[in-house]
Design a protein around this motif. Sequence first.
Motif, short mmCIF file in Angstrom:
data_model
loop_
_atom_site.label_atom_id
_atom_site.label_comp_id
_atom_site.label_asym_id
_atom_site.label_seq_id
_atom_site.Cartn_x
_atom_site.Cartn_y
_atom_site.Cartn_z
N GLY A 155 0.82 -1.21 0.00
CA GLY A 155 0.00 0.00 0.00
C GLY A 155 0.85 1.26 0.00
N ILE A 156 1.96 1.24 0.74
CA ILE A 156 2.88 2.38 0.75
C ILE A 156 3.47 2.58 -0.64
N ARG A 157 3.81 1.49 -1.29
CA ARG A 157 4.36 1.57 -2.65
C ARG A 157 3.36 2.21 -3.60
N ILE A 158 2.11 1.77 -3.52
CA ILE A 158 1.06 2.35 -4.38
C ILE A 158 0.84 3.81 -4.04
N ALA A 159 0.83 4.11 -2.73
CA ALA A 159 0.55 5.48 -2.29
C ALA A 159 1.63 6.45 -2.73
N VAL A 160 2.89 6.04 -2.62
CA VAL A 160 3.99 6.92 -3.05
C VAL A 160 3.89 7.19 -4.54
N GLY A 161 3.58 6.15 -5.32
CA GLY A 161 3.43 6.35 -6.76
C GLY A 161 2.29 7.30 -7.09
N PHE A 162 1.16 7.13 -6.41
CA PHE A 162 0.01 8.00 -6.67
C PHE A 162 0.29 9.43 -6.22
N TRP A 220 3.19 10.84 -6.07
CA TRP A 220 4.15 11.44 -7.00
C TRP A 220 3.47 11.89 -8.28
N THR A 221 2.46 11.15 -8.73
CA THR A 221 1.71 11.60 -9.91
C THR A 221 0.87 12.83 -9.61
N THR A 222 0.64 13.09 -8.32
CA THR A 222 -0.17 14.24 -7.92
C THR A 222 0.68 15.49 -7.74
N VAL A 223 2.01 15.35 -7.90
CA VAL A 223 2.89 16.47 -7.58
C VAL A 223 2.62 17.67 -8.50
N VAL A 224 2.26 17.42 -9.76
CA VAL A 224 1.97 18.53 -10.66
C VAL A 224 0.73 19.28 -10.19
N ALA A 225 -0.31 18.55 -9.79
CA ALA A 225 -1.51 19.20 -9.27
C ALA A 225 -1.20 19.98 -8.00
N ALA A 226 -0.33 19.42 -7.16
CA ALA A 226 0.01 20.10 -5.92
C ALA A 226 0.77 21.39 -6.17
N ALA A 262 11.48 17.39 -20.71
CA ALA A 262 12.61 17.13 -19.81
C ALA A 262 12.12 16.94 -18.38
N CYS A 263 11.18 17.77 -17.95
CA CYS A 263 10.62 17.63 -16.60
C CYS A 263 9.86 16.32 -16.46
N ILE A 264 9.11 15.95 -17.50
CA ILE A 264 8.36 14.69 -17.48
C ILE A 264 9.32 13.51 -17.34
N VAL A 265 10.43 13.56 -18.08
CA VAL A 265 11.41 12.48 -18.00
C VAL A 265 12.00 12.39 -16.59
N VAL A 266 12.31 13.53 -16.00
CA VAL A 266 12.86 13.55 -14.64
C VAL A 266 11.83 13.00 -13.65
N ILE A 267 10.57 13.41 -13.80
CA ILE A 267 9.51 12.90 -12.93
C ILE A 267 9.37 11.39 -13.07
N GLY A 268 9.42 10.89 -14.31
CA GLY A 268 9.27 9.47 -14.53
C GLY A 268 10.43 8.66 -13.97
N ILE A 269 11.66 9.12 -14.20
CA ILE A 269 12.83 8.40 -13.69
C ILE A 269 12.83 8.39 -12.16
N THR A 270 12.45 9.52 -11.57
CA THR A 270 12.38 9.60 -10.11
C THR A 270 11.34 8.63 -9.57
N ALA A 271 10.20 8.52 -10.25
CA ALA A 271 9.16 7.58 -9.84
C ALA A 271 9.68 6.14 -9.85
N LEU A 272 10.42 5.79 -10.90
CA LEU A 272 10.99 4.44 -10.98
C LEU A 272 11.98 4.18 -9.84
N LEU A 273 12.81 5.18 -9.53
CA LEU A 273 13.79 5.02 -8.46
C LEU A 273 13.12 4.91 -7.09
N LEU A 274 12.07 5.72 -6.86
CA LEU A 274 11.34 5.63 -5.60
C LEU A 274 10.69 4.26 -5.45
#
Length: 286
Positions: free
Chosen positions: A214-221, A223-229, A256-268
Amino acid sequence: MAGEPPLLRVKNAVEQSVPDVVRSWLVRLIALVVFIAVWLLIAGLHLVDEKFLPSPNAVWDAAVRASTWHQVAPGVPREVLGEQNYFLWEHLVASLQRIFAGVGVAIVLGPIVGFAMGMSKTFNTVTEPYLNFLRALPPLGYIGLLIVWFGIGDTSKVWLLFLAAFPAIAISTVSGVQGVSRDQINAARALGANRLQVLTGVVVPASLPEAINGIRIAVGFAWTTVVAAELNNGIPGIGGLAYLAGQQLNTPLTIACIVVIGITALLLDALIKWIGVLLVPWKGKV
């Protein structure tokens, strides 16, 4: 076998000689190379307007520009740093700080509420509708209300990320608790374990894998909310920079920002999986 086609013999030989992990990474690397090659081909042939799909080189240049000191404009001696007076890594760090603050609180409170709901039918009956209601709300649905309550500073952003992460952690923990085998609980009680010992020795270890998932799912969700935030006053912030670059039609920087966001999501995600293996080595073995 002698009757096998040459390509099939080569494939079988590679599968036998290359470990699964290495082969998996090779497949991913080849897929990435093919993707970039197709992207270069589309950009080079101008099949899509560069305003909508810039070349990989343009995206790389935008990332480098956002990470270094550069001239304001060609021929102008004045230099500025990065984008919006922050380097790209500073935007990323600012977003991660908000994520860690909001999701960190959710990681503490989510399992506590989840265990309470799983162990108490009354508490579960009272709490579950509100938790599901909160889970069903899209982040953009209440960002305006949070801004009214807490202003446009980081407090509203942290609250948004907390609300995005909390339901997933709590619900997964409830699922883990309710999925504990009754035979294990009865066996512990038959051996003389009291309620607290059953909770700490049986329920918590058995439901911990679900809580971590659940923590794994929550962190991913979250992180996808960071743009809205970061739609309002999101600078510094990688989501805010992506949004601002899109408004300015700076497509290379947006990508470039999208790529950074995506790579960070994978690392997290990889980090949480690794922590999960360390914390629950018994997962899948009992």
